[in-house]
Design an enzyme around this catalytic site. Structure first.
Site, short mmCIF file in Angstrom:
data_model
loop_
_atom_site.label_atom_id
_atom_site.label_comp_id
_atom_site.label_asym_id
_atom_site.label_seq_id
_atom_site.Cartn_x
_atom_site.Cartn_y
_atom_site.Cartn_z
N HIS A 1 -20.57 -5.70 111.98
CA HIS A 1 -19.25 -6.02 112.48
C HIS A 1 -18.26 -6.38 111.38
O HIS A 1 -17.17 -5.84 111.36
CB HIS A 1 -19.23 -7.03 113.62
CG HIS A 1 -17.91 -6.93 114.29
ND1 HIS A 1 -17.61 -5.91 115.16
CD2 HIS A 1 -16.75 -7.58 114.09
CE1 HIS A 1 -16.34 -5.98 115.49
NE2 HIS A 1 -15.79 -6.99 114.86
N SER B 1 1.08 -3.15 105.22
CA SER B 1 1.95 -4.28 104.93
C SER B 1 2.72 -4.10 103.64
O SER B 1 3.62 -4.89 103.33
CB SER B 1 1.13 -5.58 104.86
OG SER B 1 0.41 -5.76 106.06
N THR C 1 -5.23 -10.24 115.27
CA THR C 1 -4.94 -8.81 115.12
C THR C 1 -3.58 -8.49 115.74
O THR C 1 -2.76 -7.77 115.15
CB THR C 1 -6.04 -7.98 115.80
OG1 THR C 1 -7.30 -8.52 115.43
CG2 THR C 1 -5.97 -6.54 115.38
N LYS D 1 -0.60 -9.50 113.64
CA LYS D 1 -0.22 -8.56 112.59
C LYS D 1 0.73 -7.51 113.14
O LYS D 1 1.73 -7.15 112.50
CB LYS D 1 -1.46 -7.89 112.01
CG LYS D 1 -2.32 -8.86 111.24
CD LYS D 1 -3.10 -8.14 110.17
CE LYS D 1 -3.60 -9.15 109.17
NZ LYS D 1 -3.91 -8.56 107.89
N ARG E 1 -22.93 8.80 124.50
CA ARG E 1 -22.76 9.29 123.12
C ARG E 1 -24.03 9.96 122.64
O ARG E 1 -25.09 9.79 123.21
CB ARG E 1 -22.56 8.11 122.17
CG ARG E 1 -21.37 7.32 122.36
CD ARG E 1 -21.52 6.05 121.55
NE ARG E 1 -21.38 6.31 120.12
CZ ARG E 1 -21.35 5.34 119.21
NH1 ARG E 1 -21.45 4.10 119.57
NH2 ARG E 1 -21.23 5.64 117.93
N HIS F 1 -21.40 -8.53 120.15
CA HIS F 1 -20.71 -7.71 121.17
C HIS F 1 -21.11 -6.24 121.04
O HIS F 1 -20.77 -5.45 121.90
CB HIS F 1 -19.19 -7.91 121.15
CG HIS F 1 -18.49 -7.37 119.94
ND1 HIS F 1 -17.33 -7.91 119.46
CD2 HIS F 1 -18.76 -6.34 119.14
CE1 HIS F 1 -16.94 -7.24 118.40
NE2 HIS F 1 -17.79 -6.28 118.19
N HIS F 2 -21.82 -5.91 119.98
CA HIS F 2 -22.41 -4.56 119.91
C HIS F 2 -23.72 -4.51 120.70
O HIS F 2 -24.35 -3.47 120.78
CB HIS F 2 -22.69 -4.17 118.46
CG HIS F 2 -21.46 -4.08 117.63
ND1 HIS F 2 -20.76 -2.92 117.46
CD2 HIS F 2 -20.78 -5.02 116.94
CE1 HIS F 2 -19.70 -3.14 116.69
NE2 HIS F 2 -19.69 -4.41 116.36
N TRP G 1 -26.39 6.26 112.45
CA TRP G 1 -25.95 5.48 111.28
C TRP G 1 -26.39 4.03 111.42
O TRP G 1 -26.45 3.30 110.45
CB TRP G 1 -24.44 5.57 111.10
CG TRP G 1 -23.64 4.58 111.89
CD1 TRP G 1 -23.26 4.70 113.18
CD2 TRP G 1 -23.13 3.31 111.44
NE1 TRP G 1 -22.54 3.60 113.57
CE2 TRP G 1 -22.44 2.73 112.52
CE3 TRP G 1 -23.16 2.61 110.23
CZ2 TRP G 1 -21.81 1.48 112.43
CZ3 TRP G 1 -22.54 1.37 110.16
CH2 TRP G 1 -21.88 0.82 111.25
N HIS H 1 -22.43 12.29 109.80
CA HIS H 1 -20.97 12.19 109.96
C HIS H 1 -20.54 10.72 109.88
O HIS H 1 -19.63 10.38 109.13
CB HIS H 1 -20.54 12.80 111.30
CG HIS H 1 -19.13 12.47 111.69
ND1 HIS H 1 -18.04 12.97 111.00
CD2 HIS H 1 -18.61 11.68 112.67
CE1 HIS H 1 -16.92 12.50 111.55
NE2 HIS H 1 -17.25 11.71 112.56
N SER I 1 -23.49 -1.11 94.87
CA SER I 1 -22.18 -0.71 94.38
C SER I 1 -21.09 -1.58 95.01
O SER I 1 -20.21 -2.09 94.32
CB SER I 1 -21.95 0.76 94.71
OG SER I 1 -20.59 1.07 94.65
N SER I 2 -21.15 -1.74 96.34
CA SER I 2 -20.10 -2.50 97.02
C SER I 2 -20.06 -3.94 96.56
O SER I 2 -19.00 -4.52 96.36
CB SER I 2 -20.31 -2.46 98.53
OG SER I 2 -20.26 -1.13 98.98
N ASP J 1 -6.51 -4.85 83.26
CA ASP J 1 -7.72 -4.19 83.78
C ASP J 1 -8.37 -5.18 84.72
O ASP J 1 -7.84 -6.27 84.93
CB ASP J 1 -8.69 -3.80 82.64
CG ASP J 1 -9.57 -2.61 83.06
OD1 ASP J 1 -9.97 -2.57 84.23
OD2 ASP J 1 -9.84 -1.74 82.22
N GLU K 1 -18.32 -5.18 108.64
CA GLU K 1 -18.06 -3.85 108.08
C GLU K 1 -16.83 -3.21 108.73
O GLU K 1 -16.03 -2.55 108.07
CB GLU K 1 -19.30 -2.96 108.26
CG GLU K 1 -19.10 -1.50 107.90
CD GLU K 1 -18.92 -1.25 106.42
OE1 GLU K 1 -19.37 -2.11 105.63
OE2 GLU K 1 -18.31 -0.23 106.06
N TYR L 1 -14.24 -4.68 109.76
CA TYR L 1 -13.05 -5.25 109.14
C TYR L 1 -12.95 -4.85 107.69
O TYR L 1 -11.86 -4.80 107.13
CB TYR L 1 -13.04 -6.77 109.35
CG TYR L 1 -12.96 -7.07 110.83
CD1 TYR L 1 -11.81 -6.73 111.53
CD2 TYR L 1 -14.03 -7.59 111.52
CE1 TYR L 1 -11.74 -6.92 112.89
CE2 TYR L 1 -13.96 -7.79 112.89
CZ TYR L 1 -12.81 -7.46 113.57
OH TYR L 1 -12.74 -7.63 114.92
#
Lengths: 427, 685
Positions: free
Chosen positions: B274, B289, B349, B352, B471, B323-324, B156, B91, B190-191, B120, B276, B278
């Protein structure tokens, strides 16, 4: 722990009240009052962590009310109310206001400082036992294994060699800081007793520790908090905090070798045929009667069962050897010498079995012994313990190459009853 | 809009195609399957990204519903523990890598070139390749559902040593973890190639006058996200290579028995993981925006500060990974440092959010469906942001880490944040992309059902976490006080599912039966709305000149000036050979298939097969390189014309395959000169 100032009490109560009123609106107090509640703190470490949490709730709560208020006002006030409104001349094409923006940045920084100060103080406070109390701290080692916890008491040496070892139930002195050295025998686990302290991970090849203190004697629920494989969900444990005197008594009792009810192993073994039990997979292993007064029930468990059957127990002890339980389990003073599985010397005096999953009683013991895979799928007692390239067999013999399982140990209902009686006698 | 009628432009006759060996004949189909398999058009690639991402979004959602059914009541037997572990692993992996990231990539592909006035992306074939490699990675990750080994069941985050051979397999032949490793590795390729393409495109292919500080915010966020991707993915690439070595060749990076350090995996993973976060949220912020100014009918409040705070989030995002890991016992100093850094990230943040509210202030708010989703985004993201600040305080996090409180937090920022914004974006750009208008009634209904379902699902999870529920647990006991929040969450999940179903059915219906949309239906502000819907292959008949931020808004308010300018540009462009579009190619697909085959064999520890897959990849890249020496000349009336073949000059590039991907040009002269003395316009060369 310092006594909280009155204003802090009010502040805490108010925060608790606002959270609780929301919770009770949605379904009652039970939402934040469970056995693993982080609100119902029972020690200084958890309390300090909760204080920081309340600070964040207050600061963000106030910001939320202000920002959400402005957002709601803007949405309602500037909404196009009808077609002509929506197609009117566009409003002034303004691009922003640096003073408002810088002001808001300064305000955010200020709000974060309010959170940061108590955060920093609590980081150092919760990290290790305060200097002044270091000498008084009691030291325990906790080791995570797939999927149970082993507890070592390095300061409680045994007569001949080694020290006191228990499994799944950590007994500590109340009102005294306890420093727990965290280790793991396999993958990463995490030691979490929410009412006493936040979690700290058990990492391979790396020492770790936490400290906690129970302000009062009590019975606390804990659970592994880091995903550790198939049975992570059922890797649980308990912490029992006792008065100094009770704790000393408990230690003295635990240091004794296993209790022997009958030694007459030559007598014709008693085979009883108890009503067979069928348990659904994942059937609950707890009871409301126990939960009503867990600490009292734990204390009761320290005494021998009323209706012990010496012959049955003796038969169970014999089966414990025959079924090769002894190669993984230790029963100090009796036959077992294995160390890969929980020490069962005083298993009858524990309130839970199967890694804190089932309440320790005759029916649950039989359920666990006869069909462990139904209770805890894939557990090592069932599939065997990997030792290097080979696998030490359990109830099943596993082919190291294909992973194919063939039956190895089979325990029927009658044998299960004898084994259960034996294990329950080990007070 | 004042455009030049295509007919008024002289068409350019191209020389007839030379006879070539079959392998060098160029696919020219404009419709049908082959046209999609060989496409290099950024809009078609974007659509393929979009449709695949939405498919996997539904797959991931289905997995989530199974998880919620299992957790509806205590001690449920609906799923086995093993299956449950596979489901939550897949998931998360699916939603992050196969749904939200590619859906963002779909918008990058489709919208970004339109917003900067380009025809293009800079490397069209590389773009096609990025998509096909993405699809290969998605297949590798999901193939486990159909084989005996099962799906990955390690989470994951794949924490070592659970991923080692000793623990991740119920039996020795379990390749589910290998599939996960190879799948993520391929998705990383790919990314990264996709992101390099976007960066080059934004820097080089802006229309004249489109200075950096005139870029639409969505394009800015694309640029920042692309930088985050190319800087953060190497960390996980290294970690995955090390893990692959451990599993395939018995190295000891994370292997405890060899003295490896599992904590190393966590650092490498979160140095990627992390940023990721963002990568998932910045594109969403970009979409918001765009939508808020459009429907407030005024420019974004504090544009420079929104852009800079986005960049600031990007920078700070690389300094908060630990922080993880507050519960890993890093020591008080490290914990304090990461705690403060994480709090600091709340400032840009928050800025914004303030600026979005400032945008609403004094506007004429049109309450359309995209606007509803955008406002919902602000509310939900604010909630998720506040619980984020709660985790930043490390002592509080000690209780929240790995509990349902964290689950609530990141679903507020990822569904309430990213997904709301992406759904808003689909609705917002639907008239442009498909030329049809989505029903406002069904759109708003889907919004409200999703909004209610989402909050019913995830708000109670805050309490579950604070009440001590960890979890990733397949079962829980009924005496823990977790029963009613879990049951409510499951009901909420089904409401959310119904909302998503309404949304999708509405979209599919509109796609086929919806009323035709007028041009520029929302009174848009950015260049993409200058185009007819759906936009033609070459996007802009005449390359626009940009005079202001909100370029199209300016055009609409300076019609005469723009019309004069366009006629001039059109003339100058046609004098220099008209519009040149890259030609289609089979080779991006072939190269990606090589990677798919190689990875599957490698996951199965079959090295001969892996090498042949690698060979196929190199062959694809080889054929791709000489082929690249060609271009299609395309006139605005869409007549495909033949191209000039040139001999291969790039054979040595095959020795530098990875480099060749970046270096090999996608089309070649004739180069249309820049129509005006311009800032940074470059054509593909």
């Amino acid at each position: 722990m310092r006594l909280p100032a009155p204003s802090r009490i009010a502040f805490r109560q108010l925060a608790a009240l606002s959270l609780a009123s929301l919770a009770s609106f949605l379904g009652g107090w039970s939402w934040i009052e469970g056995p693993q509640s982080t609100f119902d703190t029972q020690g200084p470490v958890a309390k300090s962590q909760l204080d920081v949490f309340y600070t964040t709730v207050w600061v963000t709560g106030i910001i939320f009310v202000v920002v959400a208020g402005v957002l709601t006002y803007a949405t309602l006030k500037f909404r196009a109310r009808n077609e002509s409104d929506a197609h009117a001349e566009p409003p002034a094409q303004s691009h922003g206001n640096p003073f408002i923006e810088l002001g808001l940045i300064a305000a955010s920084v200020f709000a974060l400082v309010i959170i940061a100060v108590p955060t920093l103080r609590a980081i150092w406070y919760t990290y290790d036992v305060p200097e002044a109390e270091k000498a008084n701290a009691y030291e325990v080692n906790a080791t995570g294994l797939q999927w149970w916890f082993r507890f070592d008491y390095p300061s409680e040496g045994l007569d001949n060699s080694g020290h006191l070892v228990t499994g799944n139930e950590l007994v500590i002195p109340a009102n005294r800081p306890v420093r727990i050295n965290l280790r793991t025998a396999d993958v990463i686990h995490s030691f979490w007793v929410p009412k006493l302290a936040g979690k700290v991970d058990m990492l391979p090849n790396r020492g770790n520790h936490l400290w906690l203190q129970a302000d009062q004697p009590g019975y606390f629920w804990g659970q592994c908090a880091e995903f550790c494989g198939e049975d992570h969900a059922v890797m649980r444990f308990r912490v029992i905090a006792l008065e100094a005197k009770d704790f000393a008594e408990w230690v003295a009792q635990q240091k004794q070798p296993a209790r022997t009810v009958a030694t007459n192993l030559t007598a014709e073994p008693l085979r009883i045929q108890p009503a067979s039990l069928t348990f659904k997979r994942n059937a609950p292993g707890w009871s409301q009667e126990f939960d009503l007064n867990p600490l009292e029930n734990w204390k009761q468990k320290q005494f021998p069962e009323k209706d012990e059957n010496p012959a049955l127990i003796a038969h169970g002890r014999k089966l414990f050897q025959e079924k090769s339980c002894i190669s993984c389990h230790t029963v100090r003073g009796h036959e077992g010498v294995g160390t890969t599985a929980p020490d069962l010397t005083h298993v009858g005096a524990r309130t839970t079995i199967a890694g804190g999953l089932l309440e320790n009683n005759e029916a649950n013991l039989r359920r666990w012994i006869i069909d462990p895979n139904n209770v805890k799928p894939g557990n090592k007692m069932y599939v065997g313990v990997p030792l290097g390239a080979s696998v030490m067999p359990g109830y099943m013999l596993r082919d190291a190459k294909t992973g194919h399982l063939t039956p190895n140990i089979k325990i029927d209902n009658s044998e299960g009853a004898a084994l259960a009686a034996y294990l329950l006698s080990l007070k | 809009m004042d455009t030049i009628a295509p007919a008024s432009l002289p068409t350019h006759e191209a020389p007839a195609a030379e006879k070539r060996p079959w392998i060098f004949t160029r696919p020219t189909a404009k419709t049908g399957l082959i046209s999609w398999l060989t496409t290099v058009d950024h809009k078609r690639v974007g659509l393929m990204y979009g449709f695949s991402a939405l498919f996997f979004f539904l797959v991931g959602g289905f997995e989530a519903l199974l998880i919620r059914i299992q957790l509806a009541v205590p001690n449920n037997t609906f799923l086995q523990h093993q299956t449950y572990n596979e489901l939550f692993t897949m998931h998360a992996t699916t939603m992050i890598f196969l749904a939200v990231m590619p859906l963002s990539a779909a918008f990058f592909n489709y919208i970004m070139p339109l917003q900067i006035g380009a025809r293009d992306v800079a490397f069209p074939r590389l773009n096609g390749f990025a998509f096909w490699v993405f699809l290969a990675g998605a297949i590798i990750l999901n193939v486990g559902w159909f084989i005996k080994a099962g799906s990955p069941d390690i989470g994951w985050f794949g924490y070592a040593p659970l991923t080692s051979k000793a623990y991740s397999s119920q039996f020795a032949g379990d390749i589910s973890t290998d599939l996960w490793v190879m799948g993520l590795q391929i998705l990383g390729v790919s990314s990264v190639v996709g992101s390099l393409n976007f960066i080059v495109t934004i820097i080089n292919l802006r229309a004249p006058g489109m200075t950096m500080m005139r870029l639409p915010v969505f394009t800015w966020m694309t640029l920042i996200t692309a930088f985050l991707i190319i800087l953060s993915f190497p960390a996980i690439t290294i970690a995955l290579v090390e893990l692959m070595m451990d599993r395939n060749f018995d190295t000891g990076f994370f292997e405890i028995s060899k003295g490896g350090l599992p904590i190393l995996w966590q650092h490498l993973f979160w140095v990627f993981g992390h940023p990721e976060v963002y990568i998932l949220i910045l594109p969403a912020m970009g979409i918001i925006s765009e939508i808020l100014p459009t429907f407030s009918r005024k420019p974004l409040f504090g544009y420079p500060i929104v852009v800079f705070s986005g960049a600031c989030i990007g920078f700070l995002g690389f300094g908060v990974w630990s922080h993880h890991m507050f519960t890993t016992g890093m020591g008080a100093v490290a914990t304090a440092a990461f705690s403060l850094a994480t709090m600091a990230i709340a400032v840009p943040t928050g800025v914004k959010i303030f600026n979005w509210i400032g945008t609403l202030w004094g506007g004429h708010l049109k309450m359309t469906t995209p606007m509803m989703f955008a406002l919902g985004f602000i509310w939900m993201f604010m909630m998720g942001g506040f619980s984020g600040v709660m985790h930043a305080a490390a002592p509080a996090d000690a209780q929240q880490q790995d509990s349902y409180f964290v689950v609530a937090h990141f679903h507020y920022v990822l569904i309430g944040g990213s997904v709301f914004a992406l759904l808003a974006g689909i609705h917002y750009w639907f008239p442009l992309i498909f030329g049809r208008t989505v029903s406002e009634f069904w759109g708003k209904l889907s919004f409200w059902v999703i909004f209610v379902g989402f909050n019913t699902t995830f708000f109670p999870m805050h309490f579950l976490g604070l009440n001590g529920m960890p979890r990733r647990t397949a079962v829980y006991d009924g005496n823990m006080g977790w029963n009613s929040p879990n049951f409510i969450a499951t009901i909420g999940a089904f409401i959310l599912g119904i909302g998503i179903a309404i949304y999708f059915v509405t979209m599919v219906y509109t796609l086929f039966k919806g009323p035709k949309a007028a041009r520029d239906p929302w009174d848009g502000r950015t260049l993409e709305w200058a185009l007819p819907n759906p936009p033609p292959e070459y996007n802009f008949a005449v390359t626009p000149s940009v005079h202001a931020r909100d370029a199209f808004w300016y055009e609409k308010h300076h019609r005469d000036e723009i019309a004069r300018e366009k006629i001039q540009h059109a003339r100058s462009e046609s004098e220099h050979g008209g519009i040149h579009m890259p030609s289609q190619s089979w080779f991006p697909l072939l190269t990606a298939i090589g990677m798919l085959v190689g990875s599957l064999f490698l996951a199965n520890h079959n090295y001969l097969g892996a090498i042949s897959g690698g060979g196929l990849t190199i062959l694809g890249a080889y054929l791709w390189s000489p082929k690249a020496q060609a271009a299609t000349t395309c006139t605005p009336n869409l007549t495909p014309t033949a191209k000039t073949p040139t001999p291969s000059t790039e054979l040595p590039l095959i020795f530098l395959f990875p480099l060749s991907l970046y270096l090999s040009p996608s089309s070649s002269p004739p180069i249309p000169p820049t129509p005006t003395p311009s800032i940074g316009i470059k054509t593909k060369d």
